[in-house]
Motif scaffolding. Structure first.
Motif, mmCIF file in Angstrom:
data_model
loop_
_atom_site.group_PDB
_atom_site.id
_atom_site.type_symbol
_atom_site.label_atom_id
_atom_site.label_comp_id
_atom_site.label_asym_id
_atom_site.label_seq_id
_atom_site.Cartn_x
_atom_site.Cartn_y
_atom_site.Cartn_z
ATOM 1 N N ASP A 12 0.802 -1.222 0.000
ATOM 2 C CA ASP A 12 0.000 0.000 0.000
ATOM 3 C C ASP A 12 0.833 1.269 0.000
ATOM 4 O O ASP A 12 0.318 2.344 0.345
ATOM 5 C CB ASP A 12 -0.979 0.002 1.180
ATOM 6 N N GLN A 33 -0.739 5.175 1.204
ATOM 7 C CA GLN A 33 -2.186 5.016 0.988
ATOM 8 C C GLN A 33 -2.928 4.827 2.310
ATOM 9 O O GLN A 33 -4.095 4.432 2.310
ATOM 10 C CB GLN A 33 -2.447 3.797 0.089
ATOM 11 N N LEU A 36 -6.421 6.103 2.703
ATOM 12 C CA LEU A 36 -7.388 5.404 1.853
ATOM 13 C C LEU A 36 -7.908 4.132 2.522
ATOM 14 O O LEU A 36 -9.079 3.785 2.428
ATOM 15 C CB LEU A 36 -6.697 5.059 0.526
ATOM 16 N N GLN A 51 -4.922 2.754 -6.812
ATOM 17 C CA GLN A 51 -4.196 3.938 -6.354
ATOM 18 C C GLN A 51 -2.756 3.924 -6.885
ATOM 19 O O GLN A 51 -2.201 4.970 -7.214
ATOM 20 C CB GLN A 51 -4.210 3.979 -4.814
#
Ligand code: KG4
Ligand code: ZN
Length: 364
Positions: A12, A33, A36, A51
């Motif tokens: 991530d 991220q 998110l 992403q």
């Protein structure tokens, strides 16, 4: 000396970095991220890969700009091919191929775990010495590996169930401390001196006598039992502790401010008890392995290597010097991938255009 562009999208963090000679970080860009995924309490793979698609080229361009470099300064492109989330890895590998092909640069495939180990090369001073005992502790892996030379790894032990970071994340969820769990547990435990953890909260260490394997799922379950069953002691109402611990303080209804602060300190005690147990086992086994195998140094690697208590205890107990990467190079980043890629490139290991992802790749 060659500057390698590193690309990292295994989980991530969307990351790109430029590293000269495998050691000198010219730039290190990480688009986290975290925001998110936070509301889901963990990484959602589909969201992560989408992403990465949005973020990776901006990250590459920023890495070049921050290094004050042009494409002509880049000598190779290194990318994490695994282990990690398939959809996330695909983004990085395909972007690396496209960029390398487009610019006529060699493509280098890097094992993400090897990248974590090479974070130890991103420091000033002398390079690490072989044989180097590496404790790789991340969200997905816990491995004790003897590195005999560049690219030469001997697996001594690994986790039989949860990775150390995964256990931190799960315990954070149990205690209602949020995401990502490791730093949250460390923060919660910070107010507790190890000597102040009461006997009733001392967790049995999973030593698995005889070998260098680890097991952390029992510790997580022990914390869960203490929270669900109610911890005997000054807290009083155990079900209220469970509610507060689950982050639903409002549902605790009649909890007074005094109750709440008691619950908070109970949460801090549980976080500290868990952290002490994990650190004790990680440090204990690593020190024993260093002695048994005649390692010249110990290197910490992976996200959990950011844990201050682990760094402190291991450094205090180890029979040989302990190397610890800078905090920004412990969790996922592309500088470590560029560093590992540089040494692969030196060994003449250039990937073909058919390079594929390897979500379950092992280090040794
Ligand atoms: O290496 P990493 O960034 O990603 C993987 O490759 O998995 O590691 C992430 C893991 C997470 O489980 C996170 O909770 C843990 O590292 N972590 C920590 C700390 N910082 C990150 N665990 C304990 N203490 C920390 N300070
Ligand atoms: Zn990682």
């Amino acid at each position: 000396m060659t500057s390698v562009l590193g690309i990292e999208t295994s989980c991530d963090e969307t990351a790109a970095a430029l590293v000269r000679g495998g050691r000198e970080v010219r730039s290190n860009v990480v688009f986290s991220q975290e925001d998110l995924h936070r509301r889901f309490g963990g990484v959602v793979p589909e969201l992560a890969s989408r992403q990465h698609v949005l973020g990776i080229m901006p990250a590459v361009h920023r890495a070049l700009a921050e290094a004050g470099a042009s494409w002509d300064d880049v000598g190779a492109v290194a990318v994490s091919r695994g282990p990690g989330l398939a959809g996330s890895l695909l983004v990085g590998v395909n972007v690396a191929k496209a960029v390398a092909a487009g610019r006529g640069l060699p493509l280098v495939a890097v094992n993400h775990l090897e990248g974590h180990v090479y974070a130890n090369w991103l420091t000033a001073g002398a390079a690490p010495l072989f044989p180097l005992l590496c404790l790789v502790v991340s969200g997905g892996h816990t491995e004790l590996v003897l590195m005999e030379d560049h690219g030469k790894y001997r697996l001594l032990g690994r986790t039989r169930d949860d990775a150390a970071g995964e256990a931190f994340d799960k315990v954070a969820r149990i205690l209602g401390l949020g995401y990502p769990g490791g730093p949250a547990v460390e923060r919660a435990a910070a107010s507790i001196a190890p000597g102040d953890i009461p006997e009733r909260l001392q967790l049995t260490r999973p030593w698995l006598r005889g070998g260098f394997d680890f097991s952390f799922s029992g510790l997580k379950t022990a914390v869960l039992r203490l929270v669900e069953g109610g911890v005997s002691g000054p807290v009083g109402n155990p079900s209220r502790l469970a509610l507060v611990a689950a982050g639903r303080a409002a549902e605790a209804g009649s909890a007074t401010a005094a109750d709440a602060s008691l619950q908070q300190s109970e949460t801090a005690l549980l976080a500290a008890a868990f952290q002490e147990a994990v650190v004790d086992v990680l440090a204990g086994k690593t020190c024993r392995a260093a002695e048994a195998l005649g390692a010249r140094q110990i290197a910490l690697a992976g996200g959990v290597a950011a844990n201050g208590r682990l760094r402190e205890v291991l450094s205090a107990r180890a029979p040989v010097p302990v190397l610890t990467p800078e905090l920004r190079f412990c969790t996922d980043n592309a500088a470590m991938i560029a560093a590992a890629g540089y040494f692969r490139l030196q060994a003449g290991e250039i990937a073909g255009w058919d390079l594929d992802i390897a979500p379950s790749l092992r280090l040794a």
